[in-house]
Design an enzyme around this catalytic site. Structure first.
Site, mmCIF file in Angstrom:
data_model
loop_
_atom_site.group_PDB
_atom_site.id
_atom_site.type_symbol
_atom_site.label_atom_id
_atom_site.label_comp_id
_atom_site.label_asym_id
_atom_site.label_seq_id
_atom_site.Cartn_x
_atom_site.Cartn_y
_atom_site.Cartn_z
ATOM 1 N N HIS A 497 -30.035 26.650 -38.636
ATOM 2 C CA HIS A 497 -31.258 26.497 -39.431
ATOM 3 C C HIS A 497 -32.504 26.670 -38.548
ATOM 4 O O HIS A 497 -33.388 27.488 -38.844
ATOM 5 C CB HIS A 497 -31.256 25.118 -40.091
ATOM 6 N N GLU A 498 -32.570 25.888 -37.478
ATOM 7 C CA GLU A 498 -33.749 25.967 -36.601
ATOM 8 C C GLU A 498 -33.808 27.299 -35.873
ATOM 9 O O GLU A 498 -34.896 27.809 -35.578
ATOM 10 C CB GLU A 498 -33.743 24.806 -35.603
ATOM 11 N N HIS A 501 -35.705 29.678 -37.921
ATOM 12 C CA HIS A 501 -37.153 29.544 -37.712
ATOM 13 C C HIS A 501 -37.582 30.254 -36.421
ATOM 14 O O HIS A 501 -38.632 30.903 -36.367
ATOM 15 C CB HIS A 501 -37.543 28.070 -37.627
#
Length: 538
Positions: A497-498, A501
């Site tokens: 997920h990160e 980003h």
């Protein structure tokens, strides 16, 4: 005589000027922010930046910005995108550099000195930002450019920035009366202090709590959690005991596997009551004042609520749309949750528990229910998710999808000794940016996981590319002894997920410092990467 006296005065003034210049140069050399970083890819020289450097750098950055804004306002030429919007965008280069480094460290590697600076600088930054957004002469120029935008031959990016900048100034008070603007400034400055204090209190409460137990209380706990608890107790000078904290890698495995209902209840209550203990770190009055001031500000700005202000520039637009989404999920989730409660209560009753399921029991009996229904034990999966392998798996995915490569960097300044650094290259082998990965929980780091930039990907005033410096920050359990760090499925998803980003921040490129992100849309790349975790190809 007068001639000699005059010559003496000139000599004294010259010496003073030379001394002043020399002194200024010495001060500049002592502060890394006042010179080129001279590091690989110009990353911040973290090991050279000391707490004492931040305030002078912040003050100079804001002073430089004020001078540039004054030039914009006093410009007699007709306002254009170049002499107003672009000039405004470039006025904060030093301020942005200092801000990004400071807050990156304040979030992930704070200490008493940085916390004191954060309390001191927050209202000053609020005041500085309001000076810009509530400057009537500056807004008049922005409005003129906005009204002439159709005839200005702007690029799509310039038009996007202009429209959003104008709307932001209006939304945040540019059209208010002078009296109302003064009230708004006071509210903003007070909120800037309160929100920092709130976060610092939560961190203090997190760090101050430890649940010490004996060997008899370790029943059912994973070996890795026990080893980590022994290290925490040893660091607290309580050898022979085991300590658990309200940091996520400690508390949640504990309440998931410990059969001791009372201990689960104790640590869970400590977790949910951080900032609610009637002590020096109590957040009740702070939170009440934040809510009151946000409501007052919303009313002053002509909005129904704080939510209306926040949501207007986002995809959701208004609170009703958010509630509609949440309620539709709520209607579907509640029956499932109630059914799970019934099933968990059956387990309790079958085991002669003689009590009703409480919130602190949820994780323990959810694990039992999962084992009962699916014969799935999360601990049995962890050996497949060694941290280094998961990290490399994310890198491999980015390589297969986008051709990007990630090479370890050894001789580069690190934001913390635990952090890892990687040079990121494009598919053609050219440099794209630097990625830091900071995996482990510590007392100096706030809870959660996040991605931010120490430098954004943009073009400078001369249209030279400035490559990004990005950091992924997590809160996983640090290694215990020589054993590898093994992750849960949830932690694996968090990395991807990160990392999503990070890919966004590495690859997006702006011509200006100013950007306007729809903060609900920003989760798209992270969600896309997260969904790859369970795909067979991975």
């Amino acid at each position: 005589m007068k001639k000699y006296f005059k010559l003496l005065i000139i000599t004294i003034i010259s010496v003073m000027a030379l001394y002043s210049c020399k002194l200024k140069q010495e001060v500049d050399k002592s502060n890394p922010f006042f010179s080129e970083f001279n590091t690989p890819f110009n990353v911040p020289p973290f090991e050279k930046i000391m707490a004492k450097h931040y305030m002078p750098a912040f003050e100079k950055g804001m002073a430089d910005g004020r001078k540039e804004i004054e030039k914009i306002v006093k410009n007699k030429e007709e306002p254009t995108f170049a002499n107003t919007i672009e000039a405004l965008d470039r006025c904060d280069d030093l301020f942005i550099t200092v801000r990004d480094v400071f807050y990156g460290q304040a979030e992930a590697n704070t200490n008493d000195s940085l916390q004191a600076i954060e309390m001191e600088i927050s209202p000053k930054i609020s005041e500085y930002e309001d000076e810009k957004k509530l400057n009537p002469e500056l807004f008049k120029r922005i409005k003129h450019v906005y009204e002439k935008r159709a005839d200005s031959n702007l690029t799509p990016e310039q038009l996007f920035i202009l429209e959003n900048l104008y709307k932001e100034y209006v939304r945040l008070g540019a059209n208010l009366s002078k009296e109302d603007q003064e009230s708004l400034k006071k509210i903003n400055q007070r909120l800037s202090v309160l929100t920092v204090q709130y976060d610092q209190n939560v961190l203090a409460e997190t760090n101050n709590y430890k649940l010490f137990v004996g060997e008899d209380d370790l029943k059912g706990l994973p070996e890795s959690l026990v080893a980590s608890a022994a290290d925490i107790a040893k660091a607290a000078r309580q050898e022979g005991k085991w300590a658990f904290t309200t940091q996520r890698p400690s508390i949640f495995p504990f309440i998931q596997y410990s059969p001791d209902k009372e201990l689960r209840h104790e640590i869970f209550n400590a977790y949910i009551n951080r900032g609610n203990n009637g002590n020096e770190y109590d957040n009740n009055k702070i939170l009440a004042e934040i809510i009151s001031l946000r409501a007052e500000r919303a009313k002053l700005l002509g909005y129904k609520s704080h939510s209306d202000i926040v949501l207007e520039p986002r995809m959701a637009k208004e609170p009703e749309n958010v509630f509609n989404l949440l309620n539709s999920l709520w209607e579907k989730a509640i029956p499932v949750a109630k059914n799970e409660v019934v099933e968990m209560q059956k387990i309790i009753d079958r085991e002669k528990g003689n009590f009703k399921l409480e919130p602190s029991d949820w994780w323990y009996y959810a694990e039992k229910l999962r084992k009962q229904k699916y014969d799935l034990d999360e601990e049995e999966l962890k050996p497949y998710f060694k941290l280094d392998n998961v990290r490399d798996g994310a890198f491999t995915l980015a390589n297969k999808l986008f051709g990007m490569t990630f090479s370890p960097m050894n001789d580069v300044p690190l934001p913390h000794p635990d952090a890892q650094a990687f040079e990121v290259k494009k598919a053609d082998g050219s440099h794209l940016g630097v990625l830091y990965m900071d995996f482990f929980a510590r007392a100096s780091k706030r809870q959660g996981a996040w991605c931010l930039t120490y430098r954004t990907h943009k073009m400078d005033a001369d249209q030279k590319e400035i490559t990004p410096v990005v950091t992924n920050v997590f809160n996983f359990s640090p290694p215990a002894g020589n054993k590898p760090v093994l992750l849960t499925m949830d932690e694996v998803s968090t990395i991807f997920h990160e990392f999503g980003h990070a890919l966004d921040m590495l690859n997006n490129k702006n011509s200006y410092n100013t950007t306007f992100v729809a903060w609900d849309f920003v989760e798209l790349p992270s969600q896309l990467m997260e969904h790859w975790v369970t795909e067979p190809e991975m």
